[in-house]
Scaffold this motif. Structure first.
Motif, PDB file in Angstrom:
ATOM      1  N   MET A 179      37.953  31.070  44.969  1.00 30.14           N
ATOM      2  CA  MET A 179      38.750  29.876  44.699  1.00 30.14           C
ATOM      3  C   MET A 179      40.251  30.159  44.735  1.00 30.14           C
ATOM      4  O   MET A 179      41.029  29.368  45.279  1.00 30.14           O
ATOM      5  CB  MET A 179      38.363  29.283  43.332  1.00 30.14           C
ATOM      6  CG  MET A 179      37.036  28.542  43.333  1.00 30.14           C
ATOM      7  SD  MET A 179      36.757  27.637  41.787  1.00 30.14           S
ATOM      8  CE  MET A 179      36.509  28.989  40.640  1.00 30.14           C
ATOM      9  N   ILE A 180      40.656  31.296  44.165  1.00 29.47           N
ATOM     10  CA  ILE A 180      42.098  31.556  44.063  1.00 29.47           C
ATOM     11  C   ILE A 180      42.589  32.563  45.095  1.00 29.47           C
ATOM     12  O   ILE A 180      43.800  32.772  45.224  1.00 29.47           O
ATOM     13  CB  ILE A 180      42.472  32.024  42.650  1.00 29.47           C
ATOM     14  CG1 ILE A 180      41.899  33.411  42.353  1.00 29.47           C
ATOM     15  CG2 ILE A 180      42.010  31.020  41.611  1.00 29.47           C
ATOM     16  CD1 ILE A 180      42.347  33.978  41.014  1.00 29.47           C
ATOM     17  N   HIS A 181      41.657  33.199  45.816  1.00 29.66           N
ATOM     18  CA  HIS A 181      41.998  34.135  46.897  1.00 29.66           C
ATOM     19  C   HIS A 181      42.878  35.293  46.414  1.00 29.66           C
ATOM     20  O   HIS A 181      43.830  35.682  47.091  1.00 29.66           O
ATOM     21  CB  HIS A 181      42.687  33.392  48.057  1.00 29.66           C
ATOM     22  CG  HIS A 181      41.829  32.333  48.669  1.00 29.66           C
ATOM     23  ND1 HIS A 181      40.797  32.619  49.539  1.00 29.66           N
ATOM     24  CD2 HIS A 181      41.844  30.984  48.523  1.00 29.66           C
ATOM     25  CE1 HIS A 181      40.218  31.496  49.921  1.00 29.66           C
ATOM     26  NE2 HIS A 181      40.823  30.489  49.308  1.00 29.66           N
ATOM     27  N   HIS A 182      42.539  35.806  45.249  1.00 28.36           N
ATOM     28  CA  HIS A 182      43.286  36.958  44.738  1.00 28.36           C
ATOM     29  C   HIS A 182      42.369  37.744  43.803  1.00 28.36           C
ATOM     30  O   HIS A 182      42.001  37.275  42.728  1.00 28.36           O
ATOM     31  CB  HIS A 182      44.540  36.501  43.996  1.00 28.36           C
ATOM     32  CG  HIS A 182      45.552  37.589  43.823  1.00 28.36           C
ATOM     33  ND1 HIS A 182      45.405  38.600  42.906  1.00 28.36           N
ATOM     34  CD2 HIS A 182      46.737  37.824  44.465  1.00 28.36           C
ATOM     35  CE1 HIS A 182      46.459  39.403  42.974  1.00 28.36           C
ATOM     36  NE2 HIS A 182      47.275  38.961  43.912  1.00 28.36           N
ATOM     37  N   SER A 183      42.022  38.962  44.221  1.00 30.09           N
ATOM     38  CA  SER A 183      41.036  39.752  43.485  1.00 30.09           C
ATOM     39  C   SER A 183      41.496  40.127  42.081  1.00 30.09           C
ATOM     40  O   SER A 183      40.733  40.041  41.119  1.00 30.09           O
ATOM     41  CB  SER A 183      40.709  41.030  44.268  1.00 30.09           C
ATOM     42  OG  SER A 183      40.179  40.726  45.527  1.00 30.09           O
ATOM     43  N   ALA A 184      42.749  40.592  41.961  1.00 29.47           N
ATOM     44  CA  ALA A 184      43.220  41.056  40.665  1.00 29.47           C
ATOM     45  C   ALA A 184      43.282  39.919  39.661  1.00 29.47           C
ATOM     46  O   ALA A 184      42.849  40.062  38.512  1.00 29.47           O
ATOM     47  CB  ALA A 184      44.595  41.720  40.809  1.00 29.47           C
ATOM     48  N   ARG A 185      43.806  38.781  40.074  1.00 27.27           N
ATOM     49  CA  ARG A 185      43.899  37.650  39.154  1.00 27.27           C
ATOM     50  C   ARG A 185      42.511  37.147  38.777  1.00 27.27           C
ATOM     51  O   ARG A 185      42.283  36.747  37.631  1.00 27.27           O
ATOM     52  CB  ARG A 185      44.746  36.539  39.785  1.00 27.27           C
ATOM     53  CG  ARG A 185      46.192  36.958  39.964  1.00 27.27           C
ATOM     54  CD  ARG A 185      47.011  35.926  40.716  1.00 27.27           C
ATOM     55  NE  ARG A 185      48.328  36.479  41.039  1.00 27.27           N
ATOM     56  CZ  ARG A 185      49.243  35.850  41.766  1.00 27.27           C
ATOM     57  NH1 ARG A 185      48.983  34.637  42.251  1.00 27.27           N
ATOM     58  NH2 ARG A 185      50.406  36.416  42.020  1.00 27.27           N
ATOM     59  N   ALA A 186      41.592  37.181  39.730  1.00 32.49           N
ATOM     60  CA  ALA A 186      40.215  36.794  39.427  1.00 32.49           C
ATOM     61  C   ALA A 186      39.595  37.728  38.395  1.00 32.49           C
ATOM     62  O   ALA A 186      38.864  37.288  37.498  1.00 32.49           O
ATOM     63  CB  ALA A 186      39.376  36.783  40.702  1.00 32.49           C
ATOM     64  N   ALA A 187      39.889  39.030  38.495  1.00 32.10           N
ATOM     65  CA  ALA A 187      39.354  39.991  37.535  1.00 32.10           C
ATOM     66  C   ALA A 187      39.945  39.777  36.149  1.00 32.10           C
ATOM     67  O   ALA A 187      39.241  39.869  35.139  1.00 32.10           O
ATOM     68  CB  ALA A 187      39.630  41.414  38.016  1.00 32.10           C
ATOM     69  N   VAL A 188      41.247  39.484  36.080  1.00 27.32           N
ATOM     70  CA  VAL A 188      41.879  39.209  34.781  1.00 27.32           C
ATOM     71  C   VAL A 188      41.240  37.983  34.131  1.00 27.32           C
ATOM     72  O   VAL A 188      40.867  38.003  32.949  1.00 27.32           O
ATOM     73  CB  VAL A 188      43.399  38.988  34.948  1.00 27.32           C
ATOM     74  CG1 VAL A 188      44.010  38.517  33.629  1.00 27.32           C
ATOM     75  CG2 VAL A 188      44.076  40.274  35.411  1.00 27.32           C
ATOM     76  N   ILE A 189      41.097  36.917  34.918  1.00 30.45           N
ATOM     77  CA  ILE A 189      40.514  35.681  34.384  1.00 30.45           C
ATOM     78  C   ILE A 189      39.073  35.907  33.940  1.00 30.45           C
ATOM     79  O   ILE A 189      38.668  35.474  32.850  1.00 30.45           O
ATOM     80  CB  ILE A 189      40.597  34.567  35.438  1.00 30.45           C
ATOM     81  CG1 ILE A 189      42.056  34.208  35.714  1.00 30.45           C
ATOM     82  CG2 ILE A 189      39.821  33.332  34.980  1.00 30.45           C
ATOM     83  CD1 ILE A 189      42.262  33.332  36.934  1.00 30.45           C
ATOM     84  N   THR A 190      38.303  36.593  34.772  1.00 39.64           N
ATOM     85  CA  THR A 190      36.898  36.852  34.428  1.00 39.64           C
ATOM     86  C   THR A 190      36.794  37.703  33.173  1.00 39.64           C
ATOM     87  O   THR A 190      35.953  37.445  32.301  1.00 39.64           O
ATOM     88  CB  THR A 190      36.184  37.544  35.591  1.00 39.64           C
ATOM     89  OG1 THR A 190      36.293  36.735  36.769  1.00 39.64           O
ATOM     90  CG2 THR A 190      34.709  37.762  35.269  1.00 39.64           C
ATOM     91  N   GLY A 191      37.634  38.720  33.066  1.00 42.78           N
ATOM     92  CA  GLY A 191      37.615  39.565  31.879  1.00 42.78           C
ATOM     93  C   GLY A 191      37.863  38.789  30.603  1.00 42.78           C
ATOM     94  O   GLY A 191      37.290  39.094  29.553  1.00 42.78           O
ATOM     95  N   ILE A 192      38.703  37.761  30.690  1.00 39.55           N
ATOM     96  CA  ILE A 192      39.030  36.957  29.510  1.00 39.55           C
ATOM     97  C   ILE A 192      37.937  35.951  29.175  1.00 39.55           C
ATOM     98  O   ILE A 192      37.595  35.752  27.999  1.00 39.55           O
ATOM     99  CB  ILE A 192      40.379  36.230  29.728  1.00 39.55           C
ATOM    100  CG1 ILE A 192      41.519  37.258  29.805  1.00 39.55           C
ATOM    101  CG2 ILE A 192      40.641  35.203  28.625  1.00 39.55           C
ATOM    102  CD1 ILE A 192      42.839  36.671  30.247  1.00 39.55           C
ATOM    103  N   ILE A 193      37.371  35.300  30.194  1.00 35.08           N
ATOM    104  CA  ILE A 193      36.478  34.167  29.921  1.00 35.08           C
ATOM    105  C   ILE A 193      35.002  34.527  29.860  1.00 35.08           C
ATOM    106  O   ILE A 193      34.199  33.725  29.373  1.00 35.08           O
ATOM    107  CB  ILE A 193      36.662  33.056  30.984  1.00 35.08           C
ATOM    108  CG1 ILE A 193      36.074  33.493  32.345  1.00 35.08           C
ATOM    109  CG2 ILE A 193      38.114  32.652  31.115  1.00 35.08           C
ATOM    110  CD1 ILE A 193      35.956  32.363  33.352  1.00 35.08           C
ATOM    111  N   LEU A 194      34.612  35.718  30.322  1.00 35.53           N
ATOM    112  CA  LEU A 194      33.182  35.984  30.497  1.00 35.53           C
ATOM    113  C   LEU A 194      32.412  35.974  29.179  1.00 35.53           C
ATOM    114  O   LEU A 194      31.326  35.379  29.091  1.00 35.53           O
ATOM    115  CB  LEU A 194      32.971  37.308  31.229  1.00 35.53           C
ATOM    116  CG  LEU A 194      31.559  37.531  31.790  1.00 35.53           C
ATOM    117  CD1 LEU A 194      31.145  36.388  32.709  1.00 35.53           C
ATOM    118  CD2 LEU A 194      31.481  38.867  32.524  1.00 35.53           C
TER     119      LEU A 194
END
Length: 202
Positions: free
Chosen positions: A140-155
């Protein structure tokens, strides 16, 4: 195993961090190419950087070994931990060791495989759900690092919302926090392709 609960807790925590600090990406790249994997590509000791420099077979081996670094300490902790909170702490320390390894000047990988291994041991199905969430956000956001940060917070909250309780939520929260902190270093990195072939950091 030592019987005193405090000594056992310290030993398990050391096991988590020290096992995480064994960087298979660095070792395998040095073995097969004679270079430090951190000197090229993304500059991190990761599966993808190993693939760039040595190839898919070496990268696959690194991924499996990094995954097992998350599985084995957590497995041992589930057997010997004198307190329930020790298991998620050991999992987080394994990821911490992978990201900031004492054996390699505290410059390691990003921790996703090791974090995934710890979660997988507790609940394989929900670990796959976590991978799906990470990939979905990345697409969705086309950015691996930002996706990992978001996933780490919300999972962990997502797992809780889905009805999970206990050690799965706590270990996910613990390793997710480490992942979110680690990936902030790449928050502004530009990508040509998802996961592979990064541009130089601006």
């Amino acid at each position: 195993m030592l019987q005193h609960p405090i000594i056992t807790t310290i030993a398990l925590c050391l096991l988590g961090y020290l096992s995480g600090s064994v960087s298979f990406s660095i070792l395998i790249t040095k073995l097969f190419k004679g270079v430090d994997v951190r000197d090229g590509g993304s500059g991190h000791a990761t599966t993808t950087n190993t693939i760039r420099q040595v190839g898919w077979a070496a990268g696959g081996a690194v991924f499996l070994l990094d995954f097992l670094k998350g599985v084995l300490p957590v497995y041992i902790a589930t057997i010997f931990a004198p307190y329930p909170w020790v298991v998620p702490v050991v999992g987080a320390l394994a990821v911490t060791g992978h990201c900031w390894p004492i054996f390699w000047q505290f410059k390691g990988g990003m921790g996703l495989a090791t974090a995934g291994g710890g979660i997988f041991l507790i609940n394989p199905l929900y670990s796959l759900i976590g991978v799906g969430i990470l990939v979905a956000i990345m697409l969705m956001i086309h950015h691996s690092a930002r996706a990992a940060v978001i996933t780490g917070i919300i999972l962990a909250p997502v797992y809780y919302f889905l009805g999970m309780r206990g050690v799965l939520v706590w270990i996910t929260a613990a390793v997710g926090t480490v992942i979110a902190i680690r990936f902030l270093i790449d928050w502004n990195r530009q990508y040509r392709e998802l996961w592979l072939d990064r541009e130089q950091q601006a």
